[in-house]
Design a protein around this motif. Structure first.
Motif, PDB file in Angstrom:
ATOM      1  N   MET A   8       0.844  -1.210   0.000  1.00 24.70           N
ATOM      2  CA  MET A   8       0.000   0.000   0.000  1.00 24.70           C
ATOM      3  C   MET A   8       0.877   1.258   0.000  1.00 24.70           C
ATOM      4  O   MET A   8       0.603   2.206  -0.738  1.00 24.70           O
ATOM      5  N   MET A   9       1.927   1.256   0.798  1.00 26.19           N
ATOM      6  CA  MET A   9       2.813   2.423   0.846  1.00 26.19           C
ATOM      7  C   MET A   9       3.545   2.612  -0.477  1.00 26.19           C
ATOM      8  O   MET A   9       3.942   3.728  -0.809  1.00 26.19           O
ATOM      9  N   ASN A  10       3.690   1.542  -1.238  1.00 25.72           N
ATOM     10  CA  ASN A  10       4.342   1.630  -2.540  1.00 25.72           C
ATOM     11  C   ASN A  10       3.558   2.512  -3.512  1.00 25.72           C
ATOM     12  O   ASN A  10       4.102   2.976  -4.514  1.00 25.72           O
ATOM     13  N   GLU A  11       2.294   2.760  -3.222  1.00 21.92           N
ATOM     14  CA  GLU A  11       1.466   3.609  -4.088  1.00 21.92           C
ATOM     15  C   GLU A  11       1.645   5.095  -3.782  1.00 21.92           C
ATOM     16  O   GLU A  11       1.277   5.942  -4.584  1.00 21.92           O
ATOM     17  N   VAL A  12       2.195   5.413  -2.625  1.00 18.85           N
ATOM     18  CA  VAL A  12       2.348   6.819  -2.216  1.00 18.85           C
ATOM     19  C   VAL A  12       3.153   7.634  -3.228  1.00 18.85           C
ATOM     20  O   VAL A  12       2.699   8.693  -3.670  1.00 18.85           O
TER      21      VAL A  12
END
Length: 149
Positions: free
Chosen positions: A129-133
């Motif tokens: 999920m943080m990879n989408e930031v």
């Protein structure tokens, strides 16, 4: 000074773009490495040490020099006459996103230290999920700079 910056504008802009590309590559790749590190590696195993070396080299030798260059050349662009028009919204949206991207960079560095200390508590899902930031921030930055709303 402003005449020098104006004359150097094409070089400054080119170096800024190159630095952004290398920084973004690291911001996209490091969380993905963390996913595999979390899901496929046992802490203390020799593969754990291998992942830590990969993460350290990416962060220290690619991402850190890139973020410095992004900020140096970006600030040079801000100081170059007739590049930024402060009566528009776009410099503020871009600036806010660059600050958020810088926070994300530091967050990744803290997570790297968690792996080193053997105290990572994040799941692979969290790192996915943080990879989408950075993608979301990049979209706002690009549209801000190109459309100049």
């Amino acid at each position: 000074m402003s005449e020098f910056l104006a004359n150097m504008y094409p070089w400054t802009k080119s170096l800024h773009i190159i630095a952004v590309l290398t920084w973004m590559a690291g911001l996209f790749y490091l969380p993905r490495i963390f996913v595999y590190h979390t899901e496929k590696v046992t802490p203390g195993h020799e593969t754990d040490a291998l992942f830590q070396v990969m993460e350290m080299k990416l962060y220290r030798y690619i991402m850190n020099p890139s973020i410095i260059a992004v900020w140096v050349f970006g600030l040079a662009l801000v100081l170059t006459p007739n590049v930024v028009y402060w009566d528009s919204i776009w410099p503020y949206t871009k600036g806010a996103c660059v600050i958020a991207m810088t926070w994300f960079h530091m967050w990744l560095g803290a997570r790297r230290k968690d792996f080193i200390a053997g105290r990572n508590t994040r799941t692979g899902r969290t790192f996915r999920m943080m990879n989408e930031v950075p993608t979301l921030l990049m979209l706002v930055i690009v549209f801000s700079v190109v459309v100049k709303f």
